[in-house]
Write an enzyme that holds these catalytic residues in place. Structure first.
Site, mmCIF file in Angstrom:
data_model
loop_
_atom_site.group_PDB
_atom_site.id
_atom_site.type_symbol
_atom_site.label_atom_id
_atom_site.label_comp_id
_atom_site.label_asym_id
_atom_site.label_seq_id
_atom_site.Cartn_x
_atom_site.Cartn_y
_atom_site.Cartn_z
ATOM 1 C CB SER A 147 -0.954 -0.039 1.185
ATOM 2 O OG SER A 147 -1.676 -1.234 1.129
ATOM 3 N NE ARG A 162 4.700 10.774 -4.228
ATOM 4 C CZ ARG A 162 3.628 10.836 -3.454
ATOM 5 N NH1 ARG A 162 3.732 10.566 -2.173
ATOM 6 N NH2 ARG A 162 2.454 11.155 -3.942
ATOM 7 C CG ASP A 200 -4.380 -0.151 1.437
ATOM 8 O OD1 ASP A 200 -4.320 0.546 0.397
ATOM 9 O OD2 ASP A 200 -4.188 0.315 2.573
HETATM 10 MG MG MG Z 1 -3.955 -1.938 6.055
#
Ligand code: MG
Ligand code: ADP
Length: 462
Positions: A147, A162, A200
Site C-alpha cells: 500500500s 515513493r 490495499d
Molecule cells: Mg492496512
C-alpha cells in the site's frame, strides 16, 4: 485569568481555521473531481496519480483453490491463507499471522525489509497443514497487497514511486517491488509465485465485491488514507493498452496526495508537514488519517502550553516529542464519558507525564480532539462525494441501483466519533434521497482477502 483567556483565544482560532461548512466541502468535492479527470488524462497531470491497477475484472465468486496474501502498508503486516470454494462455495477457510514491522526496517534497505517478510511467510507456510498443500506440479500463488504508490507495469509487477506513512527506504524507490519480494522468497527457499500486486484499496474493492456486487468504491482510513473505484476504460485517456473486455478498469487514486486551496490548513498542519519525512506531499492524508490526527492534537497542546501556560508554568517536556500522542489515545480521550473525564486525566498523566489536570483543562482537551477528528472526518466525506460525482453516482440512478463503498482501516473501524461524523456528513452532502442509494460497508480485512481473490483470478492454473 489572563492565562485562561489566552487558552480560549487559541482554541477558538484553531476551531475557526478548521471549519468545514457544507459549501466548502462541496467545493472540495468538485476540486477532487477535477483532479481525478486531470490525473486520468496524462501521467503527472495531477497531484492525484490515478494509477492504473491492471485489475479489469473484479471477483465473481467462482474463484477456487488455496491462495495466499501478504498485506504490507503501515504498522503491521499480515500473511493470509484463504481457501476459496468456487461457485457459491464462498470462503471455506481463512487463517492469518500478523507481525509488526520493526521501526529500523522502515528506513533500512529493501533487502532487509523483504528478507524479514519472506521469513515470516516461510514460517507460515512451514506450519501449514497437509490439507492445504497444493496439488502436484502446482506452485503456491500469492496476492501481494503493497500500500504505497506504485506505477504498475502489469498485474504482477510495478515500480515504487515513493514511500509514504513513515517508510523511507531509498534503494527501493523506482524498483519493482515484486522482483524485490521474489528474490527474498528465493533466498528464504519459499516456493511461491506472486500472481497479483495490488494496493490495499484495490484489495478492499475486490474483497468487498466478492460479498456484495454493488461495491464500486473502496476507501482506506488507517495509518494513511486512499481510495479506489471502478472507472470506464473509455474514460482513461492515458491508457493506451488494449481496451479490456469488461470495459472497466480499477483506478487507485492515491487520494492521500490531494491538495486544494479550499483545504482548511492551519499553522499546525504546516508545522507537521515541514517536519515530516515527506514535506509537501500527502497533504490530504496528513489532515484525515490515523498516523497524523494525534500528532496535530499534540502540536496544538504544545502551543497552548508554551503560549498560555495551559499545563502550568512549565512546558511538559514529553509534549515536545513528535508523534508521542497517538491517534488511538486521542480516540480514547475523545470517547471518555466519565463525569470527571478520568480517561483524559490518565492519558495526560501516562503519556505526557502531566499529573493532576483540572476538569476544565480536560474539557478543553476533549474539545480539541473533537475539532481535529471532525475536520478529518468531514474532509474524508468530501473526498467520497468527489469520487461519487466522478462516477455520476452522486444523484439517484435511473436503474435504481445502489452504490456501496467498502471501507476499511483501523481509524474507521475503531474511532467511533470519526466514523459517525463521516457517515453523517456524507448523508448531509448527498441529501436524503440520494443518501438512501449509497451505503458504506465495513470490509473487515477485505484488503488481504481481496488480494488472495485477485491471485486466484490471475492464477497460472485458472
Ligand atoms: Mg492496512
Ligand atoms: P494500516 O493502515 O497500517 O494497514 P490499520 O488499518 O490497522 O493499519 O490501521 C492502523 C491505524 O488505525 C493506526 O495507525 C491508528 O492510527 C488507527 N487506529 C487504530 N486503533 C485505533 C483506535 N482505537 N482509535 C483510533 N484510531 C485507531
Amino acid at each position: 485569568s489572563g492565562r485562561w483567556a489566552r487558552v480560549m483565544a487559541i482554541v477558538k482560532e484553531f476551531e475557526e481555521k478548521c471549519g468545514t461548512p457544507e459549501g466548502k466541502l462541496k467545493q472540495l468535492a468538485d476540486a477532487m473531481t477535477v483532479e481525478m479527470h486531470a490525473g486520468l488524462v496524462s501521467e503527472g497531470g495531477s497531484k492525484l496519480k490515478m494509477l492504473i491497477s491492471y485489475v479489469d475484472n473484479l471477483p465473481t465468486g467462482d474463484e477456487k483453490g488455496v491462495f495466499y496474501a501478504l498485506d504490507l502498508g503501515g504498522t503491521n503486516f499480515r500473511v493470509l491463507r484463504v481457501q476459496l470454494g468456487g461457485k457459491e462455495g464462498g470462503i471455506v477457510h481463512q487463517e492469518f499471522a500478523e507481525a509488526s514491522i520493526p521501526p529500523e526496517l522502515m528506513s533500512g534497505t529493501s533487502e532487509a525489509l523483504f528478507d524479514y517478510i519472506a521469513e515470516k511467510l516461510a514460517n507460515f507456510v512451514d506450519e501449514e497443514e497437509q490439507r492445504f498443500h497444493q496439488p502436484p506440479n502446482r506452485q503456491r500463488e500469492l496476492g501481494f497487497t503493497f500500500s504505497f504508490p506504485v506505477m504498475q507495469t502489469s498485474i504482477n509487477s510495478g515500480n515504487l514511486i515513493r514511500w509514504t506513512k513513515g517508510f523511507s527506504i531509498d534503494d527501493a524507490v523506482g524498483q519493482d517491488v515484486v522482483a524485490g519480494l521474489t528474490k527474498a522468497l528465493q533466498r528464504k527457499g519459499v516456493e511461491m509465485r506472486v500472481a497479483a500486486l495490488v494496493n490495499d484499496t484495490i484489495g478492499t474493492l475486490a474483497g468487498g465485491r466478492y460479498t456484495n456486487s454493488d461495491v464500486a468504491v473502496a476507501v482506506i482510513l488507517g495509518t494513511g488514507s486512499n481510495a479506489a473505484y471502478v472507472e470506464r476504460a473509455q474514460a482513461i485517456p492515458k491508457w493506451h493498452g488494449p481496451l479490456p473486455q469488461s470495459g472497466e478498469m480499477v483506478i487507485n487514486m492515491e487520494w492521500g496526495n490531494f491538495r486544494s486551496s479550499h483545504l482548511p490548513l492551519t499553522e499546525y498542519d504546516h508545522g507537521l508537514d515541514i517536519e515530516s519525512l515527506n514535506p509537501g506531499e500527502q497533504i490530504f492524508e496528513k489532515m484525515i488519517s490515523g498516523m497524523y490526527l494525534g500528532e496535530i492534537l499534540r502540536r496544538v497542546l504544545l502551543r497552548l502550553a508554551e503560549e498560555a501556560s495551559f499545563f502550568g508554568d512549565e512546558v511538559p517536556p514529553k509534549l515536545k516529542i513528535p508523534f508521542i500522542l497517538r491517534t488511538p489515545e486521542m480516540s480514547a480521550m475523545h470517547h471518555d464519558t466519565s463525569s470527571d473525564l478520568r480517561v483524559v486525566g490518565s492519558k495526560l498523566k501516562d503519556i505526557l507525564e502531566i499529573p493532576n489536570t483540572s476538569l476544565k483543562t480536560r474539557r478543553v482537551v476533549v474539545q480539541l480532539c473533537n475539532i481535529v477528528a471532525t475536520r478529518g472526518a468531514r474532509l474524508a466525506a468530501s473526498g467520497v462525494l468527489g469520487v461519487l460525482k466522478k462516477m455520476g453516482r452522486d444523484t439517484l440512478r435511473d436503474n435504481g441501483k445502489k452504490t456501496v463503498i467498502a471501507m476499511d482501516g483501523g481509524l474507521y473501524e475503531h474511532y467511533t466519533e470519526y466514523r459517525e461524523c463521516l457517515e453523517n456528513t456524507l448523508n448531509e452532502l448527498l441529501g436524503d434521497e440520494t443518501a438512501n442509494s449509497i451505503a458504506i460497508e465495513h470490509s473487515n480485512d477485505g484488503s488481504g482477502i481481496g488480494a488472495a481473490l485477485l491471485a486466484a483470478s490471475h492464477s497460472l492454473y485458472a
